[in-house]
Design a protein around this motif. Sequence first.
Motif, PDB file in Angstrom:
ATOM      1  N   ASP A   1       0.796  -3.034   1.847  1.00  0.00           N
ATOM      2  CA  ASP A   1       1.260  -3.463   3.170  1.00  0.00           C
ATOM      3  C   ASP A   1       2.328  -2.487   3.669  1.00  0.00           C
ATOM      4  O   ASP A   1       3.377  -2.343   3.030  1.00  0.00           O
ATOM      5  CB  ASP A   1       1.840  -4.874   3.058  1.00  0.00           C
ATOM      6  CG  ASP A   1       2.315  -5.421   4.400  1.00  0.00           C
ATOM      7  OD1 ASP A   1       2.194  -4.711   5.414  1.00  0.00           O
ATOM      8  OD2 ASP A   1       2.820  -6.559   4.418  1.00  0.00           O
ATOM      9  N   PRO A   2       2.098  -1.814   4.796  1.00  0.00           N
ATOM     10  CA  PRO A   2       3.104  -0.863   5.307  1.00  0.00           C
ATOM     11  C   PRO A   2       4.450  -1.520   5.590  1.00  0.00           C
ATOM     12  O   PRO A   2       5.488  -0.855   5.530  1.00  0.00           O
ATOM     13  CB  PRO A   2       2.473  -0.324   6.591  1.00  0.00           C
ATOM     14  CG  PRO A   2       1.011  -0.563   6.432  1.00  0.00           C
ATOM     15  CD  PRO A   2       0.903  -1.829   5.634  1.00  0.00           C
ATOM     16  N   ASN A   3       4.449  -2.784   5.912  1.00  0.00           N
ATOM     17  CA  ASN A   3       5.706  -3.488   6.206  1.00  0.00           C
ATOM     18  C   ASN A   3       6.437  -3.921   4.940  1.00  0.00           C
ATOM     19  O   ASN A   3       7.631  -4.228   4.997  1.00  0.00           O
ATOM     20  CB  ASN A   3       5.425  -4.713   7.078  1.00  0.00           C
ATOM     21  CG  ASN A   3       4.824  -4.320   8.417  1.00  0.00           C
ATOM     22  OD1 ASN A   3       5.272  -3.370   9.058  1.00  0.00           O
ATOM     23  ND2 ASN A   3       3.786  -5.045   8.843  1.00  0.00           N
ATOM     24  N   ASN A   4       5.763  -3.961   3.816  1.00  0.00           N
ATOM     25  CA  ASN A   4       6.374  -4.336   2.548  1.00  0.00           C
ATOM     26  C   ASN A   4       5.673  -3.564   1.429  1.00  0.00           C
ATOM     27  O   ASN A   4       5.004  -4.142   0.573  1.00  0.00           O
ATOM     28  CB  ASN A   4       6.266  -5.845   2.316  1.00  0.00           C
ATOM     29  CG  ASN A   4       6.991  -6.302   1.062  1.00  0.00           C
ATOM     30  OD1 ASN A   4       7.920  -5.636   0.592  1.00  0.00           O
ATOM     31  ND2 ASN A   4       6.558  -7.436   0.504  1.00  0.00           N
ATOM     32  N   PRO A   5       5.834  -2.243   1.417  1.00  0.00           N
ATOM     33  CA  PRO A   5       5.031  -1.420   0.507  1.00  0.00           C
ATOM     34  C   PRO A   5       5.294  -1.687  -0.971  1.00  0.00           C
ATOM     35  O   PRO A   5       4.416  -1.486  -1.806  1.00  0.00           O
ATOM     36  CB  PRO A   5       5.426   0.009   0.886  1.00  0.00           C
ATOM     37  CG  PRO A   5       6.748  -0.112   1.543  1.00  0.00           C
ATOM     38  CD  PRO A   5       6.743  -1.439   2.244  1.00  0.00           C
ATOM     39  N   PHE A   6       6.489  -2.150  -1.316  1.00  0.00           N
ATOM     40  CA  PHE A   6       6.821  -2.353  -2.731  1.00  0.00           C
ATOM     41  C   PHE A   6       6.640  -3.805  -3.162  1.00  0.00           C
ATOM     42  O   PHE A   6       7.068  -4.194  -4.248  1.00  0.00           O
ATOM     43  CB  PHE A   6       8.260  -1.903  -2.997  1.00  0.00           C
ATOM     44  CG  PHE A   6       8.528  -0.470  -2.617  1.00  0.00           C
ATOM     45  CD1 PHE A   6       7.932   0.569  -3.315  1.00  0.00           C
ATOM     46  CD2 PHE A   6       9.362  -0.163  -1.558  1.00  0.00           C
ATOM     47  CE1 PHE A   6       8.167   1.895  -2.969  1.00  0.00           C
ATOM     48  CE2 PHE A   6       9.612   1.157  -1.204  1.00  0.00           C
ATOM     49  CZ  PHE A   6       9.006   2.192  -1.907  1.00  0.00           C
ATOM     50  N   GLY A   7       5.996  -4.598  -2.309  1.00  0.00           N
ATOM     51  CA  GLY A   7       5.837  -6.019  -2.622  1.00  0.00           C
ATOM     52  C   GLY A   7       4.967  -6.269  -3.833  1.00  0.00           C
ATOM     53  O   GLY A   7       5.059  -7.338  -4.452  1.00  0.00           O
TER      54      GLY A   7
ATOM     55  N   GLY B   1       2.716   5.409  11.875  1.00  0.00           N
ATOM     56  CA  GLY B   1       3.270   4.514  10.874  1.00  0.00           C
ATOM     57  C   GLY B   1       2.354   3.369  10.509  1.00  0.00           C
ATOM     58  O   GLY B   1       2.520   2.747   9.452  1.00  0.00           O
ATOM     59  N   SER B   2       1.396   3.079  11.344  1.00  0.00           N
ATOM     60  CA  SER B   2       0.469   1.986  11.035  1.00  0.00           C
ATOM     61  C   SER B   2      -0.694   2.443  10.164  1.00  0.00           C
ATOM     62  O   SER B   2      -1.580   1.646   9.845  1.00  0.00           O
ATOM     63  CB  SER B   2      -0.088   1.392  12.341  1.00  0.00           C
ATOM     64  OG  SER B   2      -0.762   2.413  13.088  1.00  0.00           O
ATOM     65  N   GLY B   3      -0.690   3.702   9.761  1.00  0.00           N
ATOM     66  CA  GLY B   3      -1.762   4.235   8.934  1.00  0.00           C
ATOM     67  C   GLY B   3      -1.707   3.697   7.516  1.00  0.00           C
ATOM     68  O   GLY B   3      -0.774   2.984   7.135  1.00  0.00           O
ATOM     69  N   PRO B   4      -2.695   4.034   6.676  1.00  0.00           N
ATOM     70  CA  PRO B   4      -2.738   3.519   5.298  1.00  0.00           C
ATOM     71  C   PRO B   4      -1.568   4.032   4.467  1.00  0.00           C
ATOM     72  O   PRO B   4      -1.137   5.176   4.587  1.00  0.00           O
ATOM     73  CB  PRO B   4      -4.072   4.060   4.776  1.00  0.00           C
ATOM     74  CG  PRO B   4      -4.355   5.261   5.609  1.00  0.00           C
ATOM     75  CD  PRO B   4      -3.811   4.945   6.978  1.00  0.00           C
ATOM     76  N   VAL B   5      -1.059   3.149   3.639  1.00  0.00           N
ATOM     77  CA  VAL B   5       0.066   3.473   2.753  1.00  0.00           C
ATOM     78  C   VAL B   5      -0.345   3.148   1.321  1.00  0.00           C
ATOM     79  O   VAL B   5      -0.950   2.101   1.065  1.00  0.00           O
ATOM     80  CB  VAL B   5       1.326   2.668   3.142  1.00  0.00           C
ATOM     81  CG1 VAL B   5       2.457   2.924   2.144  1.00  0.00           C
ATOM     82  CG2 VAL B   5       1.778   3.025   4.551  1.00  0.00           C
ATOM     83  N   SER B   6      -0.016   4.038   0.408  1.00  0.00           N
ATOM     84  CA  SER B   6      -0.275   3.781  -1.009  1.00  0.00           C
ATOM     85  C   SER B   6       0.955   4.168  -1.812  1.00  0.00           C
ATOM     86  O   SER B   6       1.827   4.905  -1.342  1.00  0.00           O
ATOM     87  CB  SER B   6      -1.502   4.565  -1.493  1.00  0.00           C
ATOM     88  OG  SER B   6      -1.286   5.953  -1.343  1.00  0.00           O
ATOM     89  N   LEU B   7       1.033   3.643  -3.023  1.00  0.00           N
ATOM     90  CA  LEU B   7       2.175   3.917  -3.893  1.00  0.00           C
ATOM     91  C   LEU B   7       1.849   5.065  -4.835  1.00  0.00           C
ATOM     92  O   LEU B   7       0.724   5.206  -5.307  1.00  0.00           O
ATOM     93  CB  LEU B   7       2.533   2.672  -4.704  1.00  0.00           C
ATOM     94  CG  LEU B   7       2.940   1.425  -3.911  1.00  0.00           C
ATOM     95  CD1 LEU B   7       3.333   0.301  -4.865  1.00  0.00           C
ATOM     96  CD2 LEU B   7       4.075   1.730  -2.939  1.00  0.00           C
ATOM     97  N   TYR B   8       2.872   5.874  -5.103  1.00  0.00           N
ATOM     98  CA  TYR B   8       2.748   6.991  -6.042  1.00  0.00           C
ATOM     99  C   TYR B   8       3.876   6.855  -7.048  1.00  0.00           C
ATOM    100  O   TYR B   8       5.053   6.706  -6.677  1.00  0.00           O
ATOM    101  CB  TYR B   8       2.844   8.330  -5.312  1.00  0.00           C
ATOM    102  CG  TYR B   8       2.462   9.528  -6.155  1.00  0.00           C
ATOM    103  CD1 TYR B   8       1.132   9.890  -6.308  1.00  0.00           C
ATOM    104  CD2 TYR B   8       3.430  10.288  -6.790  1.00  0.00           C
ATOM    105  CE1 TYR B   8       0.770  10.987  -7.078  1.00  0.00           C
ATOM    106  CE2 TYR B   8       3.082  11.394  -7.556  1.00  0.00           C
ATOM    107  CZ  TYR B   8       1.755  11.734  -7.701  1.00  0.00           C
ATOM    108  OH  TYR B   8       1.392  12.811  -8.467  1.00  0.00           O
ATOM    109  N   THR B   9       3.555   6.913  -8.327  1.00  0.00           N
ATOM    110  CA  THR B   9       4.537   6.651  -9.386  1.00  0.00           C
ATOM    111  C   THR B   9       4.760   7.900 -10.228  1.00  0.00           C
ATOM    112  O   THR B   9       3.808   8.584 -10.615  1.00  0.00           O
ATOM    113  CB  THR B   9       4.062   5.506 -10.291  1.00  0.00           C
ATOM    114  OG1 THR B   9       3.772   4.358  -9.474  1.00  0.00           O
ATOM    115  CG2 THR B   9       5.125   5.139 -11.303  1.00  0.00           C
TER     116      THR B   9
END
Length: 357
Positions: A121-127, A269-277
């Motif tokens: 979720d772009p609004n809560n990416p770390f949720g 900013g509304s585009g796809p968001v992913s996490l990178y670790t």
Amino acid sequence: MGDPGEPPEGAPEGGSGSDDEYRSVVFDESFVRAARITELSADERLGSHAPHPVRHKLGLGALASLPRQALTLLLLVVLAFGAAVYFGVTAPQREAAHGGGTQLTAALTALSGTDPPPTVDPNNPFGTLPAGAGYADGTAGLGLPAVKAGTAHFSQSQVTTALDTVRRYLEASELTPSVLVEGETSPVRQLLAPAEQSQFDAAAAAPADDQHHALTGWMVRFDPMKVALATDTVKVAGSVGVTELDPSTLEITGDHTLVYALRPAGVPGSGPVSLYTVRREVRVDLDHNDVAYAQLRVVDSVEQAGPTPCGAAQAEYLQPQAFGAAGAPGSRPGTVDPADRAHPAWESCAAMAAPKG
């Protein structure tokens, strides 16, 4: 013979020629000044009890004919030169005495994820991060120790200063947006000791995956033409430890898991968001000179980063799988959890495990 009563100016023209044989000897002023003895003046002879009516000059040779002002100037030049040599030899040197051979050794393990990688979720990416994993925002997650005492050869103040220098390095190399996605390198370079800056410059000019010239060994960075931050916040969990390696060296180690929220560069900013670790272990050395100048030497850097396709060239930039090719199924020997710091970070290419709480 000439008349002994002749005036000191010499015989008048046409007079006696008995002194012709001495006329080739000219007693000019320079000859008189260069003489090793001089006759005392009348006043000096009357007021002196010396047995000899002459005084000896110092044996200065050609210097004796120099004017007093010239001798004074020459003396000042000699004194200035001597002072410059003395202070040049005794002044403290900024470069560490034993740091000339320090060289970073870096290793990076690609962690291949699913294809396509999951979005958040772009609004809560770390949720989706596990609540019990201990993540905090930025510097708060570094786990810097409280300094309650010094070591055998470093005072409490010196240890505190060393830790603050390392904190600044970790912030610059892992948390600063201009370094992460804007191609900046100076915030990291300016914290390095002069002994390491040439290696850093060589890596910046020609990154190579040879364990010594990977620019990603010095810092976490993404290609600004491909990757942007969905948020400047970076989630961090880990710790920092301090030991005295030897009487002249503090060794500070950091072991952290960092989670970045990324999106493709140029996408709204509304585009796809992913996490990178990224799991990053670094070992940093500081001697007394480094502490005094707030500089450090990065000795080892070991990273696990993903999702990234196995075989991706990552000497210059980390390559998120979200914006690249999928990893080859046959190149996944086993799963690795970058949040599990109980195991060594040095691994070959592996499959990225799902995060655990």
